[in-house]
Design an enzyme around this catalytic site. Structure first.
Site, short mmCIF file in Angstrom:
data_model
loop_
_atom_site.label_atom_id
_atom_site.label_comp_id
_atom_site.label_asym_id
_atom_site.label_seq_id
_atom_site.Cartn_x
_atom_site.Cartn_y
_atom_site.Cartn_z
N ASN A 27 78.70 44.14 39.18
CA ASN A 27 77.65 43.63 40.07
C ASN A 27 76.29 43.93 39.46
O ASN A 27 76.21 44.51 38.37
CB ASN A 27 77.79 44.28 41.46
CG ASN A 27 77.01 43.54 42.54
OD1 ASN A 27 77.10 42.32 42.66
ND2 ASN A 27 76.25 44.25 43.33
N LYS A 28 75.24 43.53 40.14
CA LYS A 28 73.87 43.75 39.67
C LYS A 28 73.67 45.18 39.18
O LYS A 28 74.12 46.14 39.82
CB LYS A 28 72.92 43.46 40.83
CG LYS A 28 71.49 43.95 40.64
CD LYS A 28 70.62 42.96 39.93
CE LYS A 28 69.17 43.45 39.91
NZ LYS A 28 68.25 42.48 39.35
N ASP A 74 80.18 40.26 41.41
CA ASP A 74 80.29 39.08 40.56
C ASP A 74 81.67 39.01 39.90
O ASP A 74 82.08 37.95 39.44
CB ASP A 74 79.20 39.12 39.48
CG ASP A 74 77.82 38.95 40.06
OD1 ASP A 74 77.49 37.84 40.48
OD2 ASP A 74 77.06 39.93 40.11
#
Length: 275
Positions: free
Chosen positions: A196-197, A186
Site C-alpha cells: 500500500n501507499k 494495492d
C-alpha cells in the site's frame, strides 16, 4: 496496435496520482469495453494480447490490474469482451458494498480510526458505519507528496464524519490516540503481506507497538494469485523539491504479522493462512 481512444485511457491511468487500485481497475475495464466497440475478429484478438501486457504495466505493483488482464479472455467476439468487462465492474462494486457492511461492524461507538492515503474501500466502510448511526472520528494523514489524504478529508467533510488531518511524520504520535487502524491495499501477496501507499508499514509498526488493531480493506481482485512479498515491484516516481532530488517510492510492504485481518467481500481473512 491499440486504437488511439483506448491508448488515451491507458495514458490517463498512468497519469493518475490520487485514486488507487480500485479506480484504475474499473477504468481499465472501461478501456476493454471501448475496445469491444471498435474492433472484432483477428484485430480484436491482437489488441487483447497487447492489452494483456499494457494493463498490468500501468502499475506493476497493483494486483487489480494483473487480475483484470487475466479476467478478460483472448477472443475475436466483442460481445464476450464487453460482457466480461461489465461483469468485472459489477463484481467490484458489489465487493466494495459488502466490504463496507462487514468492515463497519468493526467500528464501535466513539471509535477513533486512523488511516493513511485514500482508499475507496475504506471510505465505503466509513459510509456504511455512518448509515448505521455510529458515532466515530477519523485521524488521517495528508499523505505526501500527492496528498491523497486531503482528497479523503474532502469526502469525509461532505458526509459529515468528523476528522483531523496530520502530517505523515506524526503517524507514531497519533497511533497512540487511535482505537482502530484501517487502510486499503494495492496488492495482497500470496504470503499475506500488504502492499500500500508508503507509510503504511510505519503505521502498522506504530499500531503494533501501541496495541491498536490494524485492519486492511481490499476487494478480492487485489489478492495476487502467485506473487510473494519478496517479488513485489516497488515503483519509484521522480520527485524534486527545492532543487533536490527526493527519493519517492510509492508503496511499501507490510508483513502479515502486523495485520489483524483483511476485510474482503468474503469476510475477514486472517493472513497468511486464509489468503
Amino acid at each position: 496496435m491499440l486504437p488511439a481512444e483506448v491508448r488515451s485511457i491507458i495514458e490517463e491511468m498512468r497519469a493518475e496520482r490520487i485514486r488507487g487500485a480500485s479506480w484504475l481497475a474499473r477504468r481499465g475495464a472501461e478501456a476493454y469495453i471501448l475496445l469491444s466497440e471498435l474492433l472484432e475478429g483477428e484485430e480484436l484478438e491482437s489488441a487483447l494480447r497487447e492489452m494483456k501486457r499494457e494493463i498490468p504495466a500501468v502499475n506493476g505493483t497493483m494486483a487489480s490490474l494483473y487480475n483484470l488482464a487475466r479476467f478478460i479472455p483472448i477472443t475475436g467476439d466483442p460481445n464476450v469482451v464487453r460482457t466480461k468487462a461489465e461483469e468485472f465492474i459489477r463484481l467490484g462494486e458489489e465487493a466494495k458494498r459488502e466490504i463496507g457492511n462487514i468492515g463497519s461492524e468493526l467500528i464501535d461507538e466513539n471509535e477513533v480510526v486512523i488511516t493513511h492515503s485514500f482508499s475507496s474501500a475504506v471510505l465505503e466502510v466509513f459510509k456504511a458505519a455512518r448509515r448505521k448511526g455510529k458515532h466515530f472520528r477519523v485521524i488521517l494523514t495528508e499523505s505526501v507528496p500527492d496528498y491523497e489524504g486531503i482528497a479523503l478529508a474532502r469526502e469525509l467533510d461532505s458526509i459529515g464524519i468528523p476528522f483531523e488531518v496530520i502530517t505523515d511524520a506524526q503517524l507514531g504520535l497519533f497511533a497512540k490516540k487511535a482505537t482502530l487502524a484501517l487502510v486499503g491495499a494495492d496488492n495482497v501477496t500470496r504470503d499475506g503481506a500488504v502492499v500500500n501507499k508508503s507509510g503504511t508499514y510505519l503505521l502498522a509498526l506504530s499500531c503494533h507497538d501501541s496495541g491498536v488493531p490494524f485492519y486492511v480493506a481490499a476487494e478480492s481482485f487485489k489478492l495476487h494469485p502467485s506473487l510473494s512479498s519478496g517479488e513485489v515491484e516497488i515503483v519509484e516516481r521522480p520527485y524534486v523539491r527545492q532543487g533536490y532530488r527526493v527519493r519517492n517510492f510509492l508503496f511499501d510492504v507490510t508483513p502479515w504479522r502486523y495485520i489483524r485481518g483483511i476485510i474482503t467481500e468474503f469476510g475477514i481473512l486472517v493472513p497468511p493462512k486464509e489468503i
